[in-house]
Scaffold this motif. Structure first.
Motif, short mmCIF file in Angstrom:
data_model
loop_
_atom_site.label_atom_id
_atom_site.label_comp_id
_atom_site.label_asym_id
_atom_site.label_seq_id
_atom_site.Cartn_x
_atom_site.Cartn_y
_atom_site.Cartn_z
N LEU A 196 -9.11 10.08 19.99
CA LEU A 196 -8.87 9.24 18.83
C LEU A 196 -7.40 9.31 18.44
O LEU A 196 -6.81 10.39 18.38
N TYR A 197 -6.84 8.14 18.20
CA TYR A 197 -5.45 8.04 17.72
C TYR A 197 -5.41 7.03 16.59
O TYR A 197 -5.88 5.91 16.74
N GLU A 198 -4.85 7.42 15.47
CA GLU A 198 -4.79 6.55 14.30
C GLU A 198 -3.45 6.73 13.62
O GLU A 198 -3.05 7.84 13.26
N PHE A 199 -2.75 5.62 13.45
CA PHE A 199 -1.43 5.66 12.82
C PHE A 199 -1.40 4.60 11.73
O PHE A 199 -1.78 3.44 11.95
N ALA A 200 -0.94 4.99 10.55
CA ALA A 200 -0.86 4.07 9.42
C ALA A 200 0.53 4.16 8.81
O ALA A 200 1.06 5.26 8.61
N ARG A 201 1.09 3.00 8.57
CA ARG A 201 2.38 2.93 7.88
C ARG A 201 2.25 1.96 6.73
O ARG A 201 1.77 0.84 6.89
N GLU A 202 2.66 2.39 5.58
CA GLU A 202 2.49 1.59 4.38
C GLU A 202 3.77 1.58 3.58
O GLU A 202 4.47 2.59 3.48
N LYS A 203 4.08 0.43 3.03
CA LYS A 203 5.17 0.30 2.09
C LYS A 203 4.58 -0.06 0.73
O LYS A 203 3.94 -1.09 0.59
N SER A 204 4.78 0.81 -0.23
CA SER A 204 4.24 0.57 -1.56
C SER A 204 5.33 0.81 -2.59
O SER A 204 6.35 1.47 -2.32
N GLY A 205 5.12 0.26 -3.76
CA GLY A 205 6.12 0.38 -4.81
C GLY A 205 6.30 1.82 -5.27
O GLY A 205 5.33 2.52 -5.57
N ALA A 206 7.54 2.27 -5.31
CA ALA A 206 7.84 3.62 -5.78
C ALA A 206 7.52 3.72 -7.27
O ALA A 206 7.92 2.85 -8.06
N MET A 207 6.81 4.76 -7.63
CA MET A 207 6.43 4.94 -9.03
C MET A 207 7.64 5.44 -9.83
O MET A 207 8.38 6.31 -9.38
N ARG A 208 7.86 4.86 -11.00
CA ARG A 208 8.95 5.30 -11.87
C ARG A 208 8.41 5.58 -13.26
O ARG A 208 7.41 5.00 -13.68
N ARG A 209 9.07 6.49 -13.94
CA ARG A 209 8.61 6.93 -15.25
C ARG A 209 9.39 6.21 -16.34
O ARG A 209 10.62 6.09 -16.26
N ILE A 210 8.67 5.72 -17.33
CA ILE A 210 9.30 5.13 -18.50
C ILE A 210 8.71 5.79 -19.74
O ILE A 210 7.62 6.35 -19.71
N PHE A 211 9.47 5.69 -20.83
CA PHE A 211 9.04 6.30 -22.09
C PHE A 211 8.73 5.20 -23.10
O PHE A 211 9.52 4.27 -23.29
N ILE A 224 4.84 3.58 -13.80
CA ILE A 224 4.51 2.23 -13.34
C ILE A 224 5.16 2.03 -11.98
O ILE A 224 6.17 2.68 -11.66
N PRO A 225 4.61 1.15 -11.13
CA PRO A 225 5.22 0.89 -9.83
C PRO A 225 6.51 0.08 -9.99
O PRO A 225 6.57 -0.87 -10.76
N GLY A 226 7.52 0.47 -9.25
CA GLY A 226 8.78 -0.25 -9.28
C GLY A 226 8.80 -1.38 -8.28
O GLY A 226 7.87 -1.60 -7.51
N ASP A 227 9.89 -2.14 -8.28
CA ASP A 227 10.04 -3.26 -7.37
C ASP A 227 10.44 -2.81 -5.97
O ASP A 227 10.23 -3.54 -5.00
N HIS A 228 11.00 -1.63 -5.85
CA HIS A 228 11.47 -1.15 -4.55
C HIS A 228 10.31 -0.55 -3.76
O HIS A 228 9.60 0.33 -4.24
N LEU A 229 10.11 -1.03 -2.50
CA LEU A 229 9.05 -0.51 -1.64
C LEU A 229 9.57 0.63 -0.79
O LEU A 229 10.65 0.53 -0.19
N VAL A 230 8.82 1.71 -0.75
CA VAL A 230 9.21 2.86 0.06
C VAL A 230 8.16 3.07 1.15
O VAL A 230 6.97 2.87 0.93
N PRO A 231 8.58 3.44 2.39
CA PRO A 231 7.62 3.61 3.49
C PRO A 231 6.91 4.96 3.43
O PRO A 231 7.50 5.98 3.08
N VAL A 232 5.63 4.93 3.77
CA VAL A 232 4.81 6.14 3.87
C VAL A 232 4.04 6.07 5.19
O VAL A 232 3.42 5.05 5.49
N ALA A 233 4.09 7.13 5.99
CA ALA A 233 3.43 7.14 7.30
C ALA A 233 2.37 8.23 7.35
O ALA A 233 2.51 9.29 6.73
N ASP A 234 1.30 7.94 8.09
CA ASP A 234 0.20 8.90 8.24
C ASP A 234 -0.29 8.84 9.68
O ASP A 234 -0.59 7.75 10.19
#
Length: 298
Positions: free
Chosen positions: A213-228, A269-279
């Motif tokens: 079994l081989y499984e590779f996932a790559r995702e680009k999702s919005g980077a979470m940012r903190r607001i007050f 909240i999610p920001g507009d900038h997408l960051v890559p995540v690999a699994d």
């Protein structure tokens, strides 16, 4: 509880079905369910199938009512070497209070259209491709509002039992765009790629079994940012110490935690900038049955 069913098959290639059922608990809840389905399968005409389900519920204890409609239809027609197909699926659930016509949270609606193509007469191989177009709406301020659009591409190659070897490899590409209203609630847009491959090898009458079994996932999702967010004094857990660096912007390091007199709370909240995540996930299983090996040799 009451249930009624009806089946009708005027021809060998045509089948129709309908059911109705109801469930009632006195003073508590009443639910009615109706289903319709039909299948047309004939080598000289396109293959058609349709199914629908309608559920209506009245909850007397929670003083709400809901209606839920689900529909699905497919059409396909095999030519000499290819089989095009189209699947359409939609769902609409509306939940309301008995004293209002505004939609309650939990109401949603989606529509998905998926054309596909399968290559025929390639034994022992099977090749297929599908593109899914999906739109989703959700309850917002008492009415349906567009929440998300997504496009998914699916590609598949399958090898079926060739010299004790079989396997599949699938590629999935999905891109979703969430509207600003729902993105501010923590549902970011995504860009995902998934590759999954599984191979089985079983020689000597399955005396040896090898699974890979081989499984590779790559995702680009919005980077979470903190607001007050400002709240009444004493209800928050942060306070603003002032514009320390004098840049006219309230930066994160200008807020400090406090126990009693806080007038700000921190949310992400999610920001507009997408960051890559690999699994990456792999697996190997080997099983040997010595008894079958000796039996095969003798």
């Amino acid at each position: 509880m009451r249930e009624l069913g009806f089946n009708y098959a005027p021809f060998r290639t045509l089948r129709l079905n309908a059911t109705y059922g109801s469930l009632e608990r006195k003073g508590s809840v009443r639910s009615d369910r109706t289903t319709l389905s039909g299948v047309l399968a004939d080598s000289s005409t396109p293959n058609l199938s349709y199914s629908s389900e309608f559920i209506r519920t009245q909850d007397y204890l929670l003083d709400n009512r809901s209606s839920w409609i689900r529909q699905r239809g497919t059409i396909s027609y095999p030519f000499s070497t290819v089989q095009p197909a189209l699947r359409i699926e939609l769902e609409d659930r509306q939940q309301k209070s008995n004293f209002s016509d505004s939609l309650a949270p939990g109401s949603f609606r989606f529509l998905e259209m998926a054309p596909s193509l399968t290559l025929l007469n390639l034994d022992p191989m099977r090749v297929s491709a599908e593109v899914q177009f999906r739109s989703e709406d959700s309850a917002s301020n008492g009415a349906m509002a567009r929440a998300m659009r997504a496009v998914t591409q699916l590609y598949s190659l399958q090898l079926r039992q060739w010299n004790s070897l079989s396997g599949t490899i699938a590629l999935s590409l999905r891109k979703s765009e969430v509207t600003d209203d729902f993105a501010s609630r923590g549902a970011p847009s995504t860009n995902t790629m998934l590759i999954r491959s599984q191979v089985q090898y079983s020689p000597w009458r399955r005396a040896l079994d090898i699974d890979l079994l081989y499984e590779f996932a790559r995702e680009k999702s919005g980077a979470m940012r903190r607001i007050f967010v400002r709240v009444p004094k004493g209800t928050g857990n942060f306070r603003y110490v002032g514009d320390v660096n004098q840049n006219g912007v309230a930066d994160d390091n200008e807020f400090e935690q406090t126990r009693f007199d806080g007038d700000y709370v921190a949310i992400t909240i999610p920001g507009d900038h997408l960051v890559p995540v690999a699994d990456l996930r792999t697996g190997l299983r080997v099983r040997l049955n010595a008894g079958k090996v000796f039996t095969e040799r003798t």
